[in-house]
Design an enzyme around this catalytic site. Sequence first.
Site, PDB file in Angstrom:
ATOM      1  N   ASP A  38       0.930  -1.266  -0.043  1.00 46.18           N
ATOM      2  CA  ASP A  38      -0.038   0.024  -0.065  1.00 46.18           C
ATOM      3  C   ASP A  38       0.744   1.198  -0.187  1.00 46.18           C
ATOM      4  O   ASP A  38       2.096   1.102   0.444  1.00 46.18           O
ATOM      5  CB  ASP A  38      -0.903   0.022   1.064  1.00 46.18           C
ATOM      6  CG  ASP A  38      -2.247   0.904   0.807  1.00 46.18           C
ATOM      7  OD1 ASP A  38      -2.136   1.916   0.569  1.00 46.18           O
ATOM      8  OD2 ASP A  38      -3.296   0.245   1.163  1.00 46.18           O
ATOM      9  N   THR A  94     -12.603   1.280  -5.641  1.00 47.80           N
ATOM     10  CA  THR A  94     -13.057   2.040  -6.767  1.00 47.80           C
ATOM     11  C   THR A  94     -14.144   2.994  -6.282  1.00 47.80           C
ATOM     12  O   THR A  94     -15.429   2.564  -6.765  1.00 47.80           O
ATOM     13  CB  THR A  94     -13.432   0.846  -7.846  1.00 47.80           C
ATOM     14  OG1 THR A  94     -14.517  -0.005  -6.992  1.00 47.80           O
ATOM     15  CG2 THR A  94     -12.455   0.072  -8.480  1.00 47.80           C
ATOM     16  N   GLU A 160     -14.631 -10.376  -5.593  1.00 49.13           N
ATOM     17  CA  GLU A 160     -14.943 -10.771  -4.124  1.00 49.13           C
ATOM     18  C   GLU A 160     -16.280 -10.566  -3.967  1.00 49.13           C
ATOM     19  O   GLU A 160     -16.939  -9.936  -4.647  1.00 49.13           O
ATOM     20  CB  GLU A 160     -13.904  -9.992  -3.240  1.00 49.13           C
ATOM     21  CG  GLU A 160     -14.073  -8.375  -3.649  1.00 49.13           C
ATOM     22  CD  GLU A 160     -15.271  -7.851  -2.523  1.00 49.13           C
ATOM     23  OE1 GLU A 160     -15.843  -8.603  -1.788  1.00 49.13           O
ATOM     24  OE2 GLU A 160     -15.736  -6.754  -2.962  1.00 49.13           O
ATOM     25  N   GLU A 164     -19.216  -7.821   5.057  1.00 45.79           N
ATOM     26  CA  GLU A 164     -18.598  -7.156   6.036  1.00 45.79           C
ATOM     27  C   GLU A 164     -19.194  -7.605   7.447  1.00 45.79           C
ATOM     28  O   GLU A 164     -20.398  -8.171   7.497  1.00 45.79           O
ATOM     29  CB  GLU A 164     -18.846  -5.636   5.993  1.00 45.79           C
ATOM     30  CG  GLU A 164     -18.035  -4.962   5.117  1.00 45.79           C
ATOM     31  CD  GLU A 164     -17.769  -3.579   5.261  1.00 45.79           C
ATOM     32  OE1 GLU A 164     -17.711  -2.987   6.399  1.00 45.79           O
ATOM     33  OE2 GLU A 164     -17.800  -2.571   4.212  1.00 45.79           O
ATOM     34  N   LYS A 222     -20.204  -9.623 -10.030  1.00 45.53           N
ATOM     35  CA  LYS A 222     -20.353  -8.775  -8.676  1.00 45.53           C
ATOM     36  C   LYS A 222     -21.292  -7.604  -8.782  1.00 45.53           C
ATOM     37  O   LYS A 222     -21.940  -7.484  -7.772  1.00 45.53           O
ATOM     38  CB  LYS A 222     -18.881  -8.404  -8.265  1.00 45.53           C
ATOM     39  CG  LYS A 222     -18.908  -7.452  -6.933  1.00 45.53           C
ATOM     40  CD  LYS A 222     -19.238  -8.365  -5.715  1.00 45.53           C
ATOM     41  CE  LYS A 222     -19.503  -7.459  -4.413  1.00 45.53           C
ATOM     42  NZ  LYS A 222     -17.961  -6.918  -3.960  1.00 45.53           N
ATOM     43  N   LEU A 268     -35.348  -9.683   3.054  1.00 48.38           N
ATOM     44  CA  LEU A 268     -36.626  -9.001   2.893  1.00 48.38           C
ATOM     45  C   LEU A 268     -37.096  -8.512   4.123  1.00 48.38           C
ATOM     46  O   LEU A 268     -38.048  -8.402   4.555  1.00 48.38           O
ATOM     47  CB  LEU A 268     -37.557 -10.244   2.783  1.00 48.38           C
ATOM     48  CG  LEU A 268     -37.679 -10.899   1.153  1.00 48.38           C
ATOM     49  CD1 LEU A 268     -38.671 -11.766   1.011  1.00 48.38           C
ATOM     50  CD2 LEU A 268     -38.173  -9.557   0.267  1.00 48.38           C
ATOM     51  N   CYS A 278     -20.238  -0.607  -1.027  1.00 49.21           N
ATOM     52  CA  CYS A 278     -20.459  -1.539  -1.946  1.00 49.21           C
ATOM     53  C   CYS A 278     -21.710  -1.081  -2.656  1.00 49.21           C
ATOM     54  O   CYS A 278     -21.746  -0.604  -3.820  1.00 49.21           O
ATOM     55  CB  CYS A 278     -20.388  -3.006  -1.774  1.00 49.21           C
ATOM     56  SG  CYS A 278     -18.702  -3.401  -1.186  1.00 49.21           S
ATOM     57  N   LYS A 341     -24.115  -1.364   9.203  1.00 43.57           N
ATOM     58  CA  LYS A 341     -24.412  -2.753   9.479  1.00 43.57           C
ATOM     59  C   LYS A 341     -23.748  -3.049  10.793  1.00 43.57           C
ATOM     60  O   LYS A 341     -22.803  -2.650  11.030  1.00 43.57           O
ATOM     61  CB  LYS A 341     -24.287  -3.771   8.254  1.00 43.57           C
ATOM     62  CG  LYS A 341     -22.995  -4.241   8.351  1.00 43.57           C
ATOM     63  CD  LYS A 341     -22.682  -5.257   7.038  1.00 43.57           C
ATOM     64  CE  LYS A 341     -23.225  -6.606   7.509  1.00 43.57           C
ATOM     65  NZ  LYS A 341     -22.859  -7.741   6.469  1.00 43.57           N
ATOM     66  N   ARG A 348     -19.484   4.285   5.520  1.00 45.70           N
ATOM     67  CA  ARG A 348     -19.533   4.873   4.427  1.00 45.70           C
ATOM     68  C   ARG A 348     -20.974   4.686   3.810  1.00 45.70           C
ATOM     69  O   ARG A 348     -21.600   3.632   3.973  1.00 45.70           O
ATOM     70  CB  ARG A 348     -18.718   4.058   3.496  1.00 45.70           C
ATOM     71  CG  ARG A 348     -17.108   4.300   3.509  1.00 45.70           C
ATOM     72  CD  ARG A 348     -16.479   3.457   2.771  1.00 45.70           C
ATOM     73  NE  ARG A 348     -16.447   1.973   3.023  1.00 45.70           N
ATOM     74  CZ  ARG A 348     -15.874   0.924   2.417  1.00 45.70           C
ATOM     75  NH1 ARG A 348     -15.193   1.390   1.165  1.00 45.70           N
ATOM     76  NH2 ARG A 348     -16.137  -0.372   2.767  1.00 45.70           N
TER      77      ARG A 348
END
Length: 451
Positions: A38, A94, A160, A164, A222, A268, A278, A341, A348
């Site tokens: 990184d 991304t 992927e 999470e 994905k 649901l 995402c 969640k 985010r």
Amino acid sequence: MPPITPQRPRLTVLGTGYLGATHAVSMAELGYDVLGVDVDEAKIGKLADGQVPFHEPGLDELLQRNLATGRLRFTTDYAEAARFGDVHFVCVGTPQKKGSLAADLRYVEAAVVSVVKNIHGRALIVGKSTVPVGTAEWVEELIAKHAPEHAEIEVAWNPEFLREGFAVEDTLRPDRLVFGVKTEWAKEMLDKTYRGVYELAAAEDREVPVVVTDFATAELVKVSANSFLATKISFINAMSEVCEAAGADVTQLARAIGYDLRIGNRFLRAGVGFGGGCLPKDIRAFRARAEELGVGAALNFLSEVDEINLRRRQRVVDLAAELVGGSLAGKQVAVLGAAFKPNSDDVRDSPALAVARKVHDAGASVVVYDPEGNENARRDLPEVSYAASLDEAAKGAEVVLVLTEWEEFRHADPVALADVVNATRIVDGRNCLDPELWRAANWEYRGLGRP
């Protein structure tokens, strides 16, 4: 004839955010030699010291264990990564472009160029980042432009599917693997790369389905999966709007239609909607790419999926205002939840934090509590107050909003909490509480899509 490849290739992971760090640690746990890379020196420093820079259950222990074995290392040096790896996973972010629905691929480009210009042998570049269809072909063009003359570099796409809060399990025990490849060598290298996954599955008497396909299909898997899940969530939230108008109960509706095997009961649960890093940005980027391909009309429905999702946030604010007499101005509001969640500190595009901001903008005094997400939330929304416990957040509140379904909130004692608040009013933004239990404790309870 290509050179003989090792039974367990050496792996680099380019980008050590949520996806990259989890992938690097988990592959080391499966017995591979892994180098995480990184440009963020602070992040690399923390990982090298055994500290995961985000919350993911179980990852800290695995990180420390695999650092100790020597199988896992971290660096900021792409030249070192090029010398080390046989397979290079691209795991960078991304994000959505500013002022556009499209995905920003600048980090993909930077990672690919930085590593391939230093590769002098044979290697495989494997994309894992969620990207617009056509990206793999573009990566091939980058390699042709920047790789040394005698390098033999191929591309594969291996999306992927991490959840999470369950990312380690999803890496070690994936429900499927997708290989987008052009050659048998690339497929062979991916098989060797995932040999540890296959061996673990065999030891547990499981199978791991493997779909071998072309670049475009692999890239679409994905975003198609995320779009389907987002659509299912927004569908039940649209039914929630109808239920509120008709006096029906969306939780019973969801239960009834969920028995239909063609529909299923997962995803649901009506509530404040989806968020995270995402689903929101992926469905928007998918729409943008479809427009570029000239088939934008095929994905017009995703615009309404997005709109339904965003409307649910305002509905929570409206319910809270109704409970306190019509206006939130000057009211004290407890917001339980900041992460998008449970079992995550990811804020985010979090519906919980978006609601907290709307309530604050309506003139309320807002106190937020999240078991893991307070620090990240404070950076994103410093205008509100933060508490170190549920009771501290609820103290003196005139209405409580449950916006992330942490176990701590789901199993809170309504009788004990009644002694802390100023008024026993609660909005269940996740439909995760037992209405009868709370009403029996003399709380005014409101749930989304419930009478």
